[in-house]
Design a protein around this motif. Structure first.
Motif, short mmCIF file in Angstrom:
data_model
loop_
_atom_site.label_atom_id
_atom_site.label_comp_id
_atom_site.label_asym_id
_atom_site.label_seq_id
_atom_site.Cartn_x
_atom_site.Cartn_y
_atom_site.Cartn_z
N UNK A 131 2.01 17.67 0.52
CA UNK A 131 2.46 16.37 0.02
C UNK A 131 3.97 16.24 0.12
N UNK A 132 4.67 17.34 -0.12
CA UNK A 132 6.13 17.31 -0.02
C UNK A 132 6.57 17.11 1.43
N UNK A 133 5.85 17.70 2.38
CA UNK A 133 6.19 17.52 3.80
C UNK A 133 6.06 16.07 4.21
N UNK A 134 5.07 15.39 3.65
CA UNK A 134 4.87 13.97 3.98
C UNK A 134 5.70 13.05 3.08
N UNK A 135 6.63 13.63 2.31
CA UNK A 135 7.58 12.89 1.48
C UNK A 135 6.89 12.02 0.43
N UNK A 136 5.77 12.47 -0.08
CA UNK A 136 5.08 11.71 -1.11
C UNK A 136 5.73 11.88 -2.48
N UNK A 137 6.70 12.80 -2.59
CA UNK A 137 7.48 12.91 -3.82
C UNK A 137 8.82 12.19 -3.69
N UNK A 178 0.84 -1.21 0.00
CA UNK A 178 0.00 0.00 0.00
C UNK A 178 0.87 1.25 0.00
N UNK A 179 1.97 1.21 0.77
CA UNK A 179 2.85 2.39 0.85
C UNK A 179 3.53 2.70 -0.47
N UNK A 180 3.65 1.70 -1.34
CA UNK A 180 4.29 1.92 -2.64
C UNK A 180 3.35 2.58 -3.64
N UNK A 181 2.05 2.60 -3.34
CA UNK A 181 1.07 3.15 -4.29
C UNK A 181 1.32 4.63 -4.59
N UNK A 182 1.58 5.50 -3.56
CA UNK A 182 1.83 6.91 -3.90
C UNK A 182 3.01 7.11 -4.83
N UNK A 183 3.96 6.16 -4.85
CA UNK A 183 5.10 6.29 -5.74
C UNK A 183 4.72 6.23 -7.21
N UNK A 184 3.57 5.62 -7.51
CA UNK A 184 3.08 5.58 -8.89
C UNK A 184 2.02 6.65 -9.16
N UNK A 185 1.53 7.28 -8.09
CA UNK A 185 0.50 8.32 -8.27
C UNK A 185 1.10 9.72 -8.43
N UNK A 186 2.21 9.96 -7.74
CA UNK A 186 2.82 11.28 -7.76
C UNK A 186 4.20 11.20 -8.39
N UNK A 187 4.65 12.26 -9.07
CA UNK A 187 6.01 12.25 -9.64
C UNK A 187 7.04 12.15 -8.52
N UNK A 188 8.12 11.44 -8.79
CA UNK A 188 9.16 11.22 -7.80
C UNK A 188 10.37 12.10 -8.10
N UNK A 189 10.88 12.72 -7.08
CA UNK A 189 11.97 13.68 -7.25
C UNK A 189 13.23 13.03 -7.80
N UNK A 190 13.48 11.79 -7.42
CA UNK A 190 14.69 11.13 -7.87
C UNK A 190 14.64 10.81 -9.36
N UNK A 191 13.43 10.69 -9.92
CA UNK A 191 13.28 10.37 -11.34
C UNK A 191 13.12 11.62 -12.20
N UNK A 192 12.32 12.58 -11.73
CA UNK A 192 12.04 13.77 -12.53
C UNK A 192 11.80 14.95 -11.61
N UNK A 193 12.86 15.62 -11.17
CA UNK A 193 12.66 16.76 -10.26
C UNK A 193 11.87 17.91 -10.88
N UNK A 194 11.99 18.08 -12.21
CA UNK A 194 11.23 19.14 -12.86
C UNK A 194 9.73 18.88 -12.78
N UNK A 195 9.34 17.61 -12.93
CA UNK A 195 7.92 17.27 -12.83
C UNK A 195 7.40 17.52 -11.42
N UNK A 196 8.23 17.27 -10.41
CA UNK A 196 7.82 17.54 -9.02
C UNK A 196 7.63 19.04 -8.81
N UNK A 197 8.58 19.85 -9.30
CA UNK A 197 8.45 21.30 -9.15
C UNK A 197 7.22 21.82 -9.87
N UNK A 198 6.95 21.28 -11.05
CA UNK A 198 5.77 21.71 -11.80
C UNK A 198 4.49 21.32 -11.06
N UNK A 199 4.48 20.13 -10.44
CA UNK A 199 3.29 19.69 -9.71
C UNK A 199 3.04 20.59 -8.50
#
Length: 560
Positions: free
Chosen positions: A83-89, A51-72
């Motif tokens: 979401x960033x405080x709860x480390x969902x990126x 279940x904890x791995x699900x947000x990794x496919x729902x939200x962009x991940x900083x290690x893969x695409x930091x630009x997508x995280x900043x845009x989000x």
């Protein structure tokens, strides 16, 4: 009676009632350890990890695409920072995901190690003692040895010795008891490998967890496009995109290099099947590999689903296309650009989009967008199109722009997108100048207003590579195989116990004989236990067939 009950109630609710002692810090730790090392807890933690791995496919991940995280975050100014405080990126390196992962690991270790130690003791121990009443076991049989047609019955001791040998041949571990007594017996047990398989399965799960952790911490993956006659050196700056592991260091990159010598694409050319005509049938790249500087070059072939392994790093062929070689001269007559331009195929006939940015042109920077048609058809009154993926009649159709490309402000740009909002159009299908069309007959064209020239020199092929290095890949595969073997063992190996006792008795006719009684007990559910009892009966029959083996029918009193 009522008075006695009232007195007990008063005593239980008064100040003299027995107080339950507190667990204390050490007791609480023991209780917590007991709860954590339960198999049910491990299963819950495994579910929580999924279940904890699900947000990794729902939200962009900083290690893969930091630009997508900043845009989000910019697009969601309210929820994004939370979401960033709860480390969902950063799901897979977050504290809460790591905590679940670590607890699952500890839980499995706490389950497996005591269980393995307990099974080791059970393996070394002797088979359980012979029950007094074998008739109470789920499977019970009796046979008579000798005493018929003048056949001499074996002694109880002889019968048990032969039974011990026979059970040992069937894979039982045995212990003969009281051979010199009146009722000798043998205890036997088999299926100890069932628990070994169970333990192996759980140890393999630990191996999978460790392997995945190793891969996510120290592995990496990246993408690279290589054009014919060009090389790729495995350095960080050479990648088009790169995703490192959490604790990855660039110093760990294998210093290999790969040169693309030739790329061959085969297409379906059977005219009797027009629906499949032009469909790709095979892709093959001839590459030259140097595993380290100064090493001998090796010629290799790279195909789809046949990756190339270079020092533990896997290279996968995932894409291909055309790269037209273009030469651009600016308005001052200087060479502003010359080289291949990677295009992106947009359909099955390789109609490919093209973007070229020329920031070194003077007096104005130049930009081009357009299409490469590998086998172009230019019918009057219709749009130009490609009718085949092969390179039979390549044509470049482009629009041109001049102005500030925005490359000098330091902001990153997509190389496959040209922002024309701040540029001035010179050529296009909608302008008076028309689009730039370059083919075999017309290789070059003048740009309007003396902005320079563009020339179509050649067409090369390119390949897209996925490059993976996962140090946990082989351990994970070994762990998976071990888990599968352990699961098969735990499912199909039966844990059984058998006891055989012999004594001197009489049949229903009063003839003296040796009675061999035996019973079987399964550890857990075993629907094959009855079949095992019948096999033992056949075994005794074959052993003492010359001495007149007979079944001894059971009646209601035998099971009393």
């Amino acid at each position: 009676m009522t008075q006695v009950r009232d007195e007990r109630d008063q005593k239980g609710s008064g100040s003299d009632s027995v107080a339950v002692p507190a667990l204390g810090p050490l007791g609480m730790l023991r209780w917590a350890w007991t709860q954590l090392t339960k198999m049910s807890t491990a299963l819950v933690l495994l579910l929580l990890l999924a279940i904890a791995a699900v947000p990794g496919s729902m939200f962009p991940q900083r290690i893969q695409d930091p630009d997508a995280v900043n845009s989000y975050i910019e697009a969601n100014p309210t929820s994004g920072p939370w979401l960033d405080r709860f480390q969902l990126f950063d799901v897979f390196s977050s504290y809460w995901f790591s905590a679940i992962y670590l607890l699952l690991f500890i839980s499995l270790v706490g389950c497996v190690l005591p269980r393995a130690a307990q099974h080791y003791k059970a393996w070394r121990a002797k088979p359980p003692r012979t029950p007094k009443r074998l008739t109470r076991l789920p499977q019970y049989r009796r046979v008579l040895l000798g005493g018929r047609d003048g056949a001499e019955a074996p002694s109880p001791s002889e019968a048990i010795q032969e039974a011990t040998k026979a059970l040992k041949k069937r894979g039982y571990r045995v212990e003969a008891r009281d051979l010199d007594g009146e009722t000798p017996s043998v205890g036997a047990e088999r299926g100890m490998w069932k628990e070994v398989g169970n333990i192996l399965f759980h140890v393999a799960l630990l191996g999978v967890l460790i392997s995945v952790a190793i891969g996510s911490l120290f592995g990496y993956k990246g993408q690279k496009i290589i054009i014919e006659d060009e090389s790729f050196v495995n350095t960080l700056v050479a990648y088009d995109s790169f995703t490192p592991g959490t604790n990855f260091s660039a110093d760990w990159l294998n210093p290999f290099s790969v040169r693309l010598d030739n790329f061959q694409a085969d297409f379906h050319r059977d005219t009797t099947d027009p629906a499949q005509y032009g469909a790709p049938t095979d892709f093959e790249a001839d590459v030259t590999v140097t595993e380290e500087p100064g090493a001998e070059e090796k010629s290799e072939k790279l195909k789809v689903n046949e990756p190339l392994n270079v020092g533990g790093t896997k290279l996968y062929l995932v894409g291909n296309g055309y790269a037209p070689v273009i030469r651009v001269t600016d308005g001052q007559g200087n060479l502003a650009y010359e080289g291949p331009v990677v295009t992106i195929p947009t359909d099955s006939v390789y109609t490919s989009s093209l973007v070229l940015k020329v920031p070194d042109a003077a007096p104005d920077q130049l930009g081009f967008v357009g299409l490469l048609l590998p086998t172009a058809v230019m019918d009057e009154g219709s749009m130009p199109r490609s009718v085949d993926p092969g390179l039979s009649n390549p044509v470049l159709i482009m629009s041109s722009y001049f102005g500030d490309l925005g490359l000098d402000n330091g902001e990153s740009q997509n190389v496959y997108v040209l922002d024309v909002d701040s540029l001035t159009e010179m050529n296009s299908m909608m302008s008076d100048n028309g689009a730039i069309t370059l083919d075999g007959a017309n290789r070059s064209a003048e740009l309007p207003d003396g902005k320079g020239t563009i020339e179509f020199v050649d067409v090369k092929r390119y390949v897209g590579l996925d490059i993976h290095n996962d140090p946990g890949r082989i351990p994970a595969f070994i762990s998976f195989v071990a888990a599968f073997v352990g699961l098969i063992m735990s499912l199909f190996i039966a844990r059984r116990r058998a006891w055989v006792r012999a004594y001197v008795g009489q049949d229903h006719n009063g003839v003296q004989c040796t009675v061999l009684e035996y019973g079987l007990l399964a550890r857990g559910e075993d629907h094959r236990l009855g079949a095992e009892a019948e096999k033992l009966t056949s075994l005794w029959t074959s052993l003492w067939e010359d001495r007149g083996v007979r079944d001894f029918p059971l009646n209601s009193s035998d099971k009393a």
